[in-house]
Design a protein around this motif. Structure first.
Motif, PDB file in Angstrom:
ATOM      1  N   GLN A 166      38.687 -31.348  25.181  1.00  0.00           N
ATOM      2  CA  GLN A 166      37.492 -31.726  26.232  1.00  0.00           C
ATOM      3  C   GLN A 166      36.775 -31.701  26.072  1.00  0.00           C
TER       4      GLN A 166
ATOM      5  N   ILE B  90      33.802 -34.912  25.482  1.00  0.00           N
ATOM      6  CA  ILE B  90      32.042 -35.797  26.234  1.00  0.00           C
ATOM      7  C   ILE B  90      30.528 -35.091  24.830  1.00  0.00           C
TER       8      ILE B  90
ATOM      9  N   LYS C 243      28.479 -34.963  35.063  1.00  0.00           N
ATOM     10  CA  LYS C 243      29.569 -35.158  35.771  1.00  0.00           C
ATOM     11  C   LYS C 243      30.423 -34.115  35.148  1.00  0.00           C
ATOM     12  N   GLU C 244      30.848 -34.209  33.797  1.00  0.00           N
ATOM     13  CA  GLU C 244      32.476 -33.814  32.686  1.00  0.00           C
ATOM     14  C   GLU C 244      32.043 -32.311  32.750  1.00  0.00           C
ATOM     15  N   THR C 245      30.068 -31.771  32.531  1.00  0.00           N
ATOM     16  CA  THR C 245      30.439 -30.702  32.130  1.00  0.00           C
ATOM     17  C   THR C 245      30.400 -29.574  33.388  1.00  0.00           C
TER      18      THR C 245
ATOM     19  N   LYS D 127      27.368 -39.010  32.555  1.00  0.00           N
ATOM     20  CA  LYS D 127      28.532 -38.744  32.112  1.00  0.00           C
ATOM     21  C   LYS D 127      28.890 -37.284  31.613  1.00  0.00           C
TER      22      LYS D 127
END
Lengths: 325, 200
Positions: free
Chosen positions: A57, A61, A108-110, A105
């Motif tokens: 994952q 990212i 948000k993903e971190t 992005k």
């Protein structure tokens, strides 16, 4: 990052004024490098303890950041962005929305990863209370970067000796007082978020103007200067003496890994061998292909050399044991 | 060895187990169905449907590369096909990896001073910094072929010769087959060297 250090040292020696826009571009590139380096570390840390979902994952990212670097500098790594007196390429207006998009992005993903990691009992079991470097030892051993900040030492060249555009953009130093691997992990994740903030602000504040200083005369020989840059792993120093040739007479770079490795014996003391890979890894070392460990049984004097593979298997087996599998 | 600390307290909903199992299954199923629909629609020709999974099916599907990407070198040609390079040795001098070897010779045209007889680039040493492109006064060496997947069984195989360098064509950057954007016939690559110095 090293090229910034070298160029800054020469600029300091020859008293070359770097245009503001170039300083901001350098800041953006340095922070992009920090984002992808920290995410890379997080993935590898997950891999070492046998939690490969984190690796997959987090590297997913990380990938858009590399593509962004490719669009700005022309390479995913080894950017070749700096020259003495400025930078080689501008960040055109058309790329700004793209950078903001990627940063949103990544942020948000971190944050999603941070929340997932904080709630994960397996990770906390493996990382909490392991590889402890107490605050006073961290100061005594002068360890650097996120490793020191995880032990509650607020050292950061970006704040202590601002370079590039860090004085204008400002940096909130992330400090955790846990002193263990978990604290170092949290420092790195939070620093990624801080880097995202810096890239955004630097992009918004970036002034117009030239991107390289005009240098008409050759740099005179015999000038001495030293510069420091906060690399993702800690502070890096570059020392330069100029010469009458178009190359430096002497140049010395000191990378932070050697300094950070001094804390390894202390932090692996009293731990199981299965904890050694993640403890050493938690300092984000960069020692090419020396991933092997000599273990001496003090009772029998027997020597055993663990290869990387064996160590990894030991480490992964411990995760399984803790989870009761 | 350290004793694991107490685990997170589970709610009643989590403790009855099955709802959470089905929630997990639903997430997996959602990804599967969404990806399948998107892939099918794109296969049927709906190009504005967003891509399914994040994976690029390399080598069948090639990721669109940036116009700034530094890829394999090429030497620009004159109208008559001879190299534009004048063997001034600027790139050989500036190369930090010392991977360029040039042997200069006489050019039949008296207006042109020199021409390279040999021009080798050792890709095994090259670090793709692009300094040679910037240093070239004739705009002869460029790094815009779009070729980045090269490998060889021997070290000698990594050496590019003059003939190979001259044979390379610039990349048609915007028309990579399986790319999202519509193909755009552009002499863009020809007119712009990839890492031209963005002069002040």
């Amino acid at each position: 990052m090293h090229s910034t250090g070298y160029c800054q040292a020469l600029e300091k020696a020859a008293q070359i004024e770097v245009p503001p826009r170039a300083r901001f571009i350098r800041t953006i590139i340095l922070e992009l490098e920090r984002i992808h380096s920290h995410l890379l570390w997080l993935g590898i840390a997950g891999h070492i303890i046998g939690f490969d979902t984190v690796l997959m994952q987090v590297w997913r990212i990380r990938e858009p950041v590399m593509w962004l670097a490719e669009q700005i500098t022309g390479n995913r790594k080894l950017y070749g962005m700096n020259i003495v007196g400025g930078v080689r390429r501008d960040i055109p207006k058309e790329l700004h929305p793209k950078i903001i998009e990627v940063m949103d992005k990544v942020e948000k993903e971190t944050i999603a990863v941070l929340n997932a990691v904080v709630d994960d009992t397996t990770l906390r079991m493996r990382l909490e209370g392991v590889g402890v470097v107490p605050n006073k030892d961290a100061i005594a051993l002068a360890i650097l970067g996120p490793s020191a900040r995880g032990s509650g030492v607020a050292v950061d060249v970006r704040v202590d000796h601002p370079y590039a555009a860090y004085a204008e953009v400002g940096v909130n130093v992330v400090v955790e007082t846990g002193e263990d691997i978990w604290a170092r992990t949290v420092v790195r994740i939070k620093e990624t978020l801080e880097s995202v903030r810096i890239v955004r602000d630097a992009l918004a504040m970036m002034p117009e103007g030239p991107i390289e200083a005009k240098i008409d005369e050759p740099i005179p020989p015999g000038l001495v200067a030293c510069s420091s840059v906060e690399a993702p792993r800690g502070e890096t120093h570059h020392f330069v003496i100029t010469s009458d040739e178009p190359r430096p007479y002497r140049w010395k770079a000191r990378a932070p890994t050697f300094q950070n490795l001094q804390a390894v014996p202390l932090s692996i003391m009293e731990e199981t061998i299965a904890d050694v890979p993640i403890t050493v890894g938690s300092f984000d070392p960069c020692f090419s292909c020396t991933e092997r460990v000599e273990a001496v049984d003090v009772r029998t004097g027997e020597l055993k050399v663990y290869t990387k593979r064996e160590l990894e298997q030991l480490s992964r087996a411990k995760t399984k044991l803790l989870r009761g599998e | 060895m350290r004793i694991p600390q107490s685990e997170k307290e589970l709610t009643f909903w989590e403790r009855i187990y099955f709802p959470e199992v089905f929630r997990g299954l639903a997430i997996t199923a959602k990804h599967f169905v969404v990806n399948m629909i998107r892939h099918t629609l794109r296969l049927l020709g709906f190009k504005n449907v967003p891509k399914g999974a994040v994976t690029y099916q390399y080598p069948e599907e090639i990721r669109p590369i940036s116009t700034r990407l530094r890829t394999m070198h090429r030497l620009a040609r004159r109208a008559d096909g001879s190299p534009r390079c004048v063997a001034c040795m600027m790139c050989e001098t500036v190369c930090p990896a010392s991977c360029i070897y040039i042997v200069a010779g006489e050019h039949p045209d008296p207006n042109i001073e020199k021409v390279p007889i040999r021009f080798d680039i050792d890709l095994g040493k090259c670090i793709f910094c692009g300094y040679c492109v910037e240093a070239c006064p004739e705009d002869a060496i460029r790094m815009d072929t779009g070729i980045y997947n090269f490998a060889a069984y021997t070290r000698e195989g990594m050496v590019l010769t003059l003939e190979e360098l001259l044979a390379h064509e610039p990349a048609p950057y915007v028309s990579v087959p399986t790319q999202d954007k519509a193909p755009d016939p552009g002499p863009l690559a020809k007119s712009q060297p990839v890492s031209a110095p963005a002069s002040a």
